[in-house]
Design an enzyme around this catalytic site. Structure first.
Site, PDB file in Angstrom:
ATOM      1  N   HIS A 146      58.676   1.540 -11.582  1.00 37.69           N
ATOM      2  CA  HIS A 146      58.330   2.293 -10.517  1.00 37.69           C
ATOM      3  C   HIS A 146      58.296   3.620 -10.640  1.00 37.69           C
ATOM      4  O   HIS A 146      57.485   4.122 -10.277  1.00 37.69           O
ATOM      5  CB  HIS A 146      59.495   1.994  -9.633  1.00 37.69           C
ATOM      6  CG  HIS A 146      59.760   2.711  -8.455  1.00 37.69           C
ATOM      7  ND1 HIS A 146      59.617   2.300  -7.266  1.00 37.69           N
ATOM      8  CD2 HIS A 146      60.227   4.045  -8.467  1.00 37.69           C
ATOM      9  CE1 HIS A 146      59.481   3.164  -6.317  1.00 37.69           C
ATOM     10  NE2 HIS A 146      60.201   4.227  -6.844  1.00 37.69           N
ATOM     11  N   GLU A 147      59.303   4.344 -11.441  1.00 40.69           N
ATOM     12  CA  GLU A 147      59.482   5.697 -11.985  1.00 40.69           C
ATOM     13  C   GLU A 147      57.957   6.006 -12.419  1.00 40.69           C
ATOM     14  O   GLU A 147      57.122   7.109 -12.309  1.00 40.69           O
ATOM     15  CB  GLU A 147      60.609   5.991 -12.502  1.00 40.69           C
ATOM     16  CG  GLU A 147      62.005   5.974 -11.725  1.00 40.69           C
ATOM     17  CD  GLU A 147      61.752   6.762 -10.317  1.00 40.69           C
ATOM     18  OE1 GLU A 147      61.116   7.966 -10.469  1.00 40.69           O
ATOM     19  OE2 GLU A 147      62.270   6.096  -9.396  1.00 40.69           O
ATOM     20  N   HIS A 150      54.918   6.549 -10.552  1.00 43.78           N
ATOM     21  CA  HIS A 150      54.802   8.129  -9.921  1.00 43.78           C
ATOM     22  C   HIS A 150      54.074   9.086 -10.922  1.00 43.78           C
ATOM     23  O   HIS A 150      53.526   9.881 -10.390  1.00 43.78           O
ATOM     24  CB  HIS A 150      56.211   8.837  -9.787  1.00 43.78           C
ATOM     25  CG  HIS A 150      56.913   7.909  -8.502  1.00 43.78           C
ATOM     26  ND1 HIS A 150      56.160   7.579  -7.520  1.00 43.78           N
ATOM     27  CD2 HIS A 150      58.113   7.439  -8.508  1.00 43.78           C
ATOM     28  CE1 HIS A 150      57.184   6.998  -6.506  1.00 43.78           C
ATOM     29  NE2 HIS A 150      58.032   6.918  -7.136  1.00 43.78           N
TER      30      HIS A 150
END
Length: 304
Positions: A146-147, A150
């Site tokens: 998820h990170e 980004h």
């Protein structure tokens, strides 16, 4: 607006790209209008206003990742110091076909993670000690995927710059008041300027705050989707979300208050109280929205 690497295996999100471009355009326009108002009201101070505005913005762009990492207590670690964390990041980068970022750990019991950096070359991904203690390997992989999405989508850089423009408006107001109005205390326009400048600054801050919140909520859903599709395990990410959110209630209030100002960068928001105003203007979608999306993705993958 830089685009994500063309060969990254993270699913592209045109909706996210459109929102990033629109947010940066509107906030940039807002900032230009704000500086223009300052110049019109304080003509004698225009060189100082332009120099400070430009210098602070450039400094923020180049050092924002270091400022964010330092503020959240990130400490860069080597593969020897954190082999499991590095191994997880290595697997995700191999899956996504993207460069490996710097890896860090923050000594905090708040179970969370964040990523920062202007681009893939300066990126840093950080997990807290509280997160590492509580998650299973597949759950940690989902959070870090998820990170890293980004970073791949470049929305972390957009959020950093966009959120700073509102703060910069307030700084410029103070500079303008101290450098311009003091010397023009007998000017008939001074009273008007003293009323208009704080008012315009407040409007700029509120609009920029709302724009970044709208972008932030969408980008979190986008990152959940990209991570779930990349790893092929949306259930692991859903489990991590549920576990992290549930553990927040057990974290001491003083630790939550330290983490709360950086909610826009965290994997999951930290709130120091149930009545917190931050819940009303949260940087993240609700847990139910995130879990519903992951459930739909799990169904789609099952059909495929």
């Amino acid at each position: 607006m830089p685009k994500a690497r063309s060969h990254s295996r993270y699913v592209p999100d045109r909706g996210l790209t459109t929102r990033m471009v629109t947010t940066m355009f509107l906030i940039g326009l807002l900032y230009v209008v704000f500086v223009g108002v300052l110049l019109a009201l304080l003509k004698s101070s225009w060189p100082i206003i332009l120099v400070i505005a430009g210098a602070v913005f450039v400094a923020q762009f180049w050092f924002s990742d270091r400022i964010a990492a330092y503020s959240m207590g990130a400490r860069e670690v080597t593969p020897e110091q954190a082999p499991e964390l590095h191994g997880t990041v290595d697997r995700i980068c191999a899956l996504a076909d993207m460069p490996k970022p710097r890896v860090a750990i923050a000594d905090s019991d708040v179970p969370n993670a964040f990523a920062t950096g202007r681009n893939e070359r300066t990126a840093l991904v950080c997990a807290t000690t509280g997160l590492l203690r509580r998650l299973e390997p597949e759950e940690l992989e989902g959070v870090l995927a998820h990170e890293l999405s980004h970073v791949a989508h470049r929305d972390v850089a957009v959020m950093t710059i966009a959120s700073f423009l509102g703060v910069l408006a307030g700084m410029m107001t103070r500079v303008a008041l101290y450098t311009g109005l003091g010397r023009n205390s007998r000017d008939s326009n001074t009273a008007i300027a003293m009323l208009l400048i704080p008012l315009v600054s407040a409007v700029v801050y509120v609009i920029s705050f709302l724009l970044t919140r709208l972008l932030s909520r969408y980008r979190e859903l986008s990152a959940d989707r990209a991570a779930a599709l990349l790893t092929g395990r949306p259930s692991a990410l859903a489990s991590a979300l549920t576990k992290v959110t549930g553990q927040m209630a057990r974290i001491p209030t003083r630790d939550l208050r330290k983490a709360e100002p950086f909610n826009a960068f965290w994997f999951a928001p930290a709130f120091s109280s149930k009545e917190s105003l931050s819940r009303l203007l949260s940087s993240h979608p609700t847990l139910e929205q995130r879990l519903d999306q992951l459930a739909r993705i799990s169904t789609q993958l099952g059909r495929a």
